[in-house]
Design an enzyme around this catalytic site. Structure first.
Site, PDB file in Angstrom:
ATOM      1  N   LYS A   1       0.851  -1.194   0.000  1.00 50.36           N
ATOM      2  CA  LYS A   1       0.000   0.000   0.000  1.00 50.36           C
ATOM      3  C   LYS A   1       0.875   1.228   0.000  1.00 50.36           C
ATOM      4  O   LYS A   1       2.004   1.195   0.500  1.00 50.36           O
ATOM      5  CB  LYS A   1      -0.905   0.025   1.225  1.00 50.36           C
ATOM      6  CG  LYS A   1      -2.153   0.851   1.053  1.00 50.36           C
ATOM      7  CD  LYS A   1      -3.236   0.084   0.305  1.00 50.36           C
ATOM      8  CE  LYS A   1      -4.488   0.917   0.119  1.00 50.36           C
ATOM      9  NZ  LYS A   1      -5.599   0.101  -0.378  1.00 50.36           N
TER      10      LYS A   1
HETATM   11  P1  NAD Z   1     -13.493   7.537  -2.989  1.00 50.20           P
HETATM   12  O1  NAD Z   1     -12.579   8.653  -2.705  1.00 50.20           O
HETATM   13  O2  NAD Z   1     -13.985   7.358  -4.383  1.00 50.20           O
HETATM   14  O3  NAD Z   1     -14.774   7.672  -2.070  1.00 50.20           O
HETATM   15  C1  NAD Z   1     -14.720   7.832  -0.693  1.00 50.20           C
HETATM   16  C2  NAD Z   1     -16.118   8.288  -0.244  1.00 50.20           C
HETATM   17  O4  NAD Z   1     -16.133   8.354   1.184  1.00 50.20           O
HETATM   18  C3  NAD Z   1     -16.470   9.689  -0.732  1.00 50.20           C
HETATM   19  O5  NAD Z   1     -17.850   9.727  -1.065  1.00 50.20           O
HETATM   20  C4  NAD Z   1     -16.201  10.567   0.481  1.00 50.20           C
HETATM   21  O6  NAD Z   1     -16.983  11.741   0.508  1.00 50.20           O
HETATM   22  C5  NAD Z   1     -16.609   9.613   1.585  1.00 50.20           C
HETATM   23  N1  NAD Z   1     -16.014   9.984   2.874  1.00 50.20           N
HETATM   24  C6  NAD Z   1     -14.771  10.453   3.121  1.00 50.20           C
HETATM   25  N2  NAD Z   1     -14.638  10.730   4.432  1.00 50.20           N
HETATM   26  C7  NAD Z   1     -15.814  10.393   4.997  1.00 50.20           C
HETATM   27  C8  NAD Z   1     -16.292  10.451   6.295  1.00 50.20           C
HETATM   28  N3  NAD Z   1     -15.510  10.918   7.291  1.00 50.20           N
HETATM   29  N4  NAD Z   1     -17.564  10.017   6.519  1.00 50.20           N
HETATM   30  C9  NAD Z   1     -18.340   9.560   5.520  1.00 50.20           C
HETATM   31  N5  NAD Z   1     -17.945   9.495   4.258  1.00 50.20           N
HETATM   32  C10 NAD Z   1     -16.698   9.904   4.010  1.00 50.20           C
HETATM   33  O7  NAD Z   1     -12.803   6.233  -2.432  1.00 50.20           O
HETATM   34  P2  NAD Z   1     -13.126   4.711  -2.784  1.00 50.20           P
HETATM   35  O8  NAD Z   1     -12.157   4.281  -3.802  1.00 50.20           O
HETATM   36  O9  NAD Z   1     -14.589   4.524  -3.020  1.00 50.20           O
HETATM   37  O10 NAD Z   1     -12.706   4.023  -1.409  1.00 50.20           O
HETATM   38  C11 NAD Z   1     -13.622   3.908  -0.314  1.00 50.20           C
HETATM   39  C12 NAD Z   1     -13.203   2.738   0.550  1.00 50.20           C
HETATM   40  O11 NAD Z   1     -13.198   1.568  -0.255  1.00 50.20           O
HETATM   41  C13 NAD Z   1     -11.802   2.852   1.159  1.00 50.20           C
HETATM   42  O12 NAD Z   1     -11.795   2.229   2.422  1.00 50.20           O
HETATM   43  C14 NAD Z   1     -10.955   2.066   0.193  1.00 50.20           C
HETATM   44  O13 NAD Z   1      -9.787   1.577   0.793  1.00 50.20           O
HETATM   45  C15 NAD Z   1     -11.926   0.961  -0.168  1.00 50.20           C
HETATM   46  N6  NAD Z   1     -11.604   0.271  -1.415  1.00 50.20           N
HETATM   47  C16 NAD Z   1     -11.628   0.914  -2.625  1.00 50.20           C
HETATM   48  C17 NAD Z   1     -11.307   0.209  -3.770  1.00 50.20           C
HETATM   49  C18 NAD Z   1     -11.355   0.819  -5.131  1.00 50.20           C
HETATM   50  O14 NAD Z   1     -11.140   0.106  -6.118  1.00 50.20           O
HETATM   51  N7  NAD Z   1     -11.670   2.091  -5.282  1.00 50.20           N
HETATM   52  C19 NAD Z   1     -10.964  -1.138  -3.679  1.00 50.20           C
HETATM   53  C20 NAD Z   1     -10.975  -1.763  -2.443  1.00 50.20           C
HETATM   54  C21 NAD Z   1     -11.295  -1.033  -1.318  1.00 50.20           C
END
Ligand code: NAD
Length: 420
Positions: free
Chosen positions: A109
């Site tokens: 990471k």
């Molecule tokens: P992203 O930046 O696209 O979205 C994050 C979302 O969370 C946004 O809508 C943001 O406004 C919201 N957010 C941020 N802080 C917040 C808070 N304090 N309270 C409520 N909402 C909040 O990110 P993502 O890629 O969707 O990632 C989200 C989660 O999914 C993370 O934990 C990430 O590690 C995990 N994840 C993402 C992927 C991927 O392919 N994008 C893969 C595996 C895991």
């Protein structure tokens, strides 16, 4: 939000999860120690020229946790709260995640401490290119392959791929995944995390006695992962999305939200807040709504001993990484809530990243249908493997997923032996 109220070190959580599984399957001594230390960590401090002509120094990390099963894989996060321990935890979870879905990868990471919401595209490009060049010695298609995570996207990946390629003197699409299609990205990658999560929910629903069709869903975090799982559950499985939130707050509509209209509202205003015909809901309240399926899709440490008792969903599907603390996990298990753990529920993203890398290094690309069919096969068989392990050992799904993953990593460590 609970994340601010409760300061839990995610790396302590990650190590505790390893101990729980090692106790269960009898892994002790040096091998247990190896599972609890990152193999390699790089910290970098680097200057970036800001738009006003000043220079600011940013700190970033790349942690390669375990490479027994292959090159390491894991996203890059841009966030003001990034810490080395958070990156270590996320790298550990990537190791288990790749092993749960049986990809030939270890886990890694990266993260940069920055506030991307207050940086211009030019500043973000210069930050990305410099961070990429700082960690370039440890990166490569056969070594460590980054991907997007919180507040990084396909454009960030494009800058990263270009910078690495400039340093090498030739194009290296396989150095990073989550790229635009025009640079060797894969069909289906953008939706893969949400789509994989939706497949796992579909598979788990009968065991949890939940009907997805007509069932109610709340999603915390309406970003890449959260908005896609909401859309797919609504459009392809007939679920009713009753609440969603983002960093500014949430919206609730017992009658169900029109997801495409909500996406348009978010695209226009930058937030789900204020969407017509909805009541406001805080992030804490959203977690405690009486719904069939709760999907934490934002940040870690959202379900803690403070609120676990008040969670009323039948299924908690962890699209986010680490949203439930171990103590809270036990509470949910005792309440009979089916938890679909992060290492399984959000593994669709890394699975299609793997497909992207495989396509890049072959120089031969698949159709969207081929990608989604292969993703479905991986998610369905991985859920079945975890569920069988949970039944056999009478443990909850997270422990079962860790048993599957850690057993595979331990097998690789044992068969390789310890150098020299
Ligand atoms: P992203 O930046 O696209 O979205 C994050 C979302 O969370 C946004 O809508 C943001 O406004 C919201 N957010 C941020 N802080 C917040 C808070 N304090 N309270 C409520 N909402 C909040 O990110 P993502 O890629 O969707 O990632 C989200 C989660 O999914 C993370 O934990 C990430 O590690 C995990 N994840 C993402 C992927 C991927 O392919 N994008 C893969 C595996 C895991």
């Amino acid at each position: 939000m609970p994340s601010e109220a409760v300061q839990i070190n995610p790396f302590e959580t990650a190590k505790r999860q390893v101990d729980i599984v090692c106790d269960l399957i009898g892994i002790n001594g040096g091998i247990r120690e190896m599972l609890k230390y990152p193999k390699r960590e790089l910290s970098v401090n680097f200057p970036v020229r800001m738009d006003d002509g000043s220079y600011r120094v940013f700190s970033g990390y790349r942690v390669q946790y375990n490479m027994a099963r292959g090159p390491t894989k894991g996203g890059i996060r841009y966030h003001p709260n990034v810490t080395l321990d958070e990156v270590r935890a996320l790298a550990a979870w990537m190791t288990w995640k790749c092993a749960v879905v049986n990809l030939p990868y270890g886990g890694a990471k990266g993260g940069v401490i920055c506030d991307p919401k207050h940086m211009s595209p030019g500043e973000l490009e210069r930050l990305t290119r410099r961070y990429a060049s700082e960690i370039a010695p440890l990166i490569g298609p056969e070594m460590d392959i980054p991907a997007p995570d919180v507040y990084t996207d396909s454009q960030t990946m494009a800058w990263f791929m270009d910078t690495y390629s400039m340093l090498k003197g030739y194009s290296v699409p396989g150095v990073i995944t989550g790229k635009p299609i025009s640079l060797g990205g894969s069909e289906g990658r953008g939706e893969a995390t949400g789509r994989g999560c939706a497949y796992v929910i579909r598979e788990a629903a009968p065991h949890a006695k939940v009907k997805v069709k007509g069932g109610t869903v709340a999603v915390q975090g309406f970003g890449n992962a959260g908005s896609v799982v909401a859309k797919i559950l609504a459009e392809e499985q007939g679920a009713k999305i009753v609440a969603v939130s983002d960093s500014r707050g949430g919206v609730h509509s017992p009658a169900g939200l029109d997801i495409p209209a909500l996406e348009a509202h978010k695209a226009k205003t930058g937030s789900v807040v204020g969407f017509a015909g909805t009541k406001p809901v805080t992030n804490e309240e959203l977690l405690e709504l009486e719904v069939d399926i709760l999907i934490p899709a934002a940040l870690e440490n959202q379900i803690t001993p403070k609120n676990a008792d008040r969670i009323r969903a039948k299924i908690v599907a962890e699209a986010a990484n680490g949203p439930t603390t171990p103590d809270a996990d036990q509470v949910l298990y005792e309440k009979g809530i089916t938890v679909l753990p992060d290492v399984l529920a959000n593994a669709g993203g890394v699975t299609v990243s793997y497909f992207e890398w495989a396509q890049d290094i072959q120089g031969f690309f698949w159709t969207l249908k081929e990608v989604n069919d292969r993703l479905e096969r991986v998610m369905v068989s991985s859920y079945a493997g975890v569920q069988a392990e949970a039944q056999k050992r009478k443990v909850h799904n997270r422990t079962a997923a860790y048993v599957v993953a850690i057993s595979r990593v331990v097998d690789a460590i044992r068969r390789r032996g310890v150098f020299p």
